[in-house]
Enzyme design. Structure first.
Site, mmCIF file in Angstrom:
data_model
loop_
_atom_site.group_PDB
_atom_site.id
_atom_site.type_symbol
_atom_site.label_atom_id
_atom_site.label_comp_id
_atom_site.label_asym_id
_atom_site.label_seq_id
_atom_site.Cartn_x
_atom_site.Cartn_y
_atom_site.Cartn_z
ATOM 1 N N HIS A 181 0.833 -1.204 0.000
ATOM 2 C CA HIS A 181 0.000 0.000 0.000
ATOM 3 C C HIS A 181 0.872 1.259 0.000
ATOM 4 C CE1 HIS A 181 -2.948 -2.941 1.496
ATOM 5 N NE2 HIS A 181 -3.841 -2.159 0.941
ATOM 6 N N ASP A 250 -4.349 -5.804 -8.333
ATOM 7 C CA ASP A 250 -4.637 -5.138 -7.064
ATOM 8 C C ASP A 250 -4.816 -3.643 -7.358
ATOM 9 O OD1 ASP A 250 -5.074 -4.758 -4.377
ATOM 10 O OD2 ASP A 250 -3.213 -5.693 -3.713
#
Length: 354
Positions: A181, A250
């Site tokens: 992230h 993702d």
């Protein structure tokens, strides 16, 4: 024609701009986050509104793993433990597998009631010593065999409840030293070791309909590009792992990826991802993603249709009260029991005090 992308949205209700945008571009699906969830009535209305924006059967995604990663929470929805807890609440692998499947079946019931047909679970990553804890207790075990078996049980429970699982993060995020992230993890492990450990749970579950890529750089496969944007890595996913389902990248807005959002999207498509995923709900960013999203056709369309056919229109029968009671008793047991392996007791007795 349907665009090969899955998009987020800003709040609890669709804005007029979002309705217009989704109707104009016809994304394959949508993903919900905590910012989109308040109570069952609101979620059902939101899902109905999203479905009305497109002229096809959309994929409606949510992350509902249990533990840290769950968008539906008490008081409106039951609580679920993280994946690692199942090893603690079971007396043996067979019971653990039954409980994992039961928990997933109950989660599928929650989602199916809301009109959600895809759960971004299970995690099939195998944690390794020294890795970042972004996976941690989200994993079903510490060995590839445990993760493979329990991950399959979770997939079976979701499918039985009319919800598609997404196996993630293919080909494996368990030994990543950073949270994708925020940073790009770099894995320097040799390919034979990756195949033996990291890839194994995905190979066992390669028949599942959906998979999500890892934003991880594997130098043994591609020294320049993370899996999401690596043609070499997608080839490994397709050929070495044997996954022929719908491959979803993702979230493109994660900081593991570099460059402009449009370039990230373009690179992911070029690498071989079937569907682009953008999660943060910022309309201005979605415009860049949609601009680079191809029409859903060819192999991607075949895989999407195959996935949709896996959704049970009539879920497996479930005695909800009995199932919840059995599951809750097992979870509560973990908080009150300290299990001791009898073989360890015998070994300790034979060796005497340390």
């Amino acid at each position: 024609m349907t665009k090969a992308c899955i998009l987020g949205l800003a709040g609890l209700d669709l804005t007029a701009d979002e309705r217009h945008f989704f109707h104009a571009h016809q994304p394959l699906g949508f993903i919900l986050f905590r910012r989109n969830v308040d109570n069952p009535t609101q979620v059902m209305a939101l899902v109905k509104a999203l479905r009305a924006c497109v002229n096809h059967e959309p994929l409606i995604l949510i992350d509902q793993e249990g533990g840290r990663v769950r968008r539906l929470r008490p008081p409106h929805w039951p609580d679920y433990p993280p994946a690692s807890v199942f090893a603690d609440i079971a007396n043996d692998p067979a019971e653990q597998r039954d409980l994992v499947r039961l928990g997933a079946r109950l989660m599928a019931h929650d989602l199916h009631d809301l009109g959600i047909n895809v759960d971004c679970a299970p995690v099939l990553d195998v944690p390794q010593p020294g890795a970042h804890d972004i996976i941690g207790d989200r994993a079903y075990g510490l060995t590839p065999q445990e993760v493979a078996a329990m991950g399959r049980a979770a997939c079976e429970g979701l499918l039985a409840g009319g919800v598609l699982p997404i196996i993630k993060h293919i080909p494996g995020h368990g030994r990543a030293g950073a949270d994708s992230h925020t940073d790009l993890p770099k894995v320097t492990t040799k390919l034979d070791e990756l195949i033996k450990i990291d890839f194994y749970p995905f190979q066992v579950n390669a028949d599942m309909p959906l998979a999500m890529t890892a934003h991880v750089l594997y130098t043994a496969i591609d020294k320049k590009h993370p899996a999401t944007t690596s043609r070499k890595c997608v080839k490994v996913i397709r050929e070495t792992i044997g996954f022929d389902g719908l491959l979803i990248c993702d979230d493109l807005s994660m900081n593991a990826l570099s460059g402009a959002l449009s370039q990230r999207a373009k690179d992911s498509v070029k690498a071989g991802c079937d569907v682009l995923l953008h999660c943060n709900g910022q309309l201005a960013q979605m415009e860049h993603v949609v601009a680079e999203s191809p029409k859903l056709r060819g192999e991607a369309l075949r895989r999407s249709n195959a996935a949709l056919r896996r959704i049970l229109r009539v879920p497996e029968p479930l005695d909800l009260a009995d199932a919840r009671a059995r599951f809750n008793i097992a979870v509560a047991r973990a908080a009150t029991e300290v299990r001791i392996d009898p073989t360890e007791v015998l070994t300790a007795a034979g060796q005497g005090a340390a």
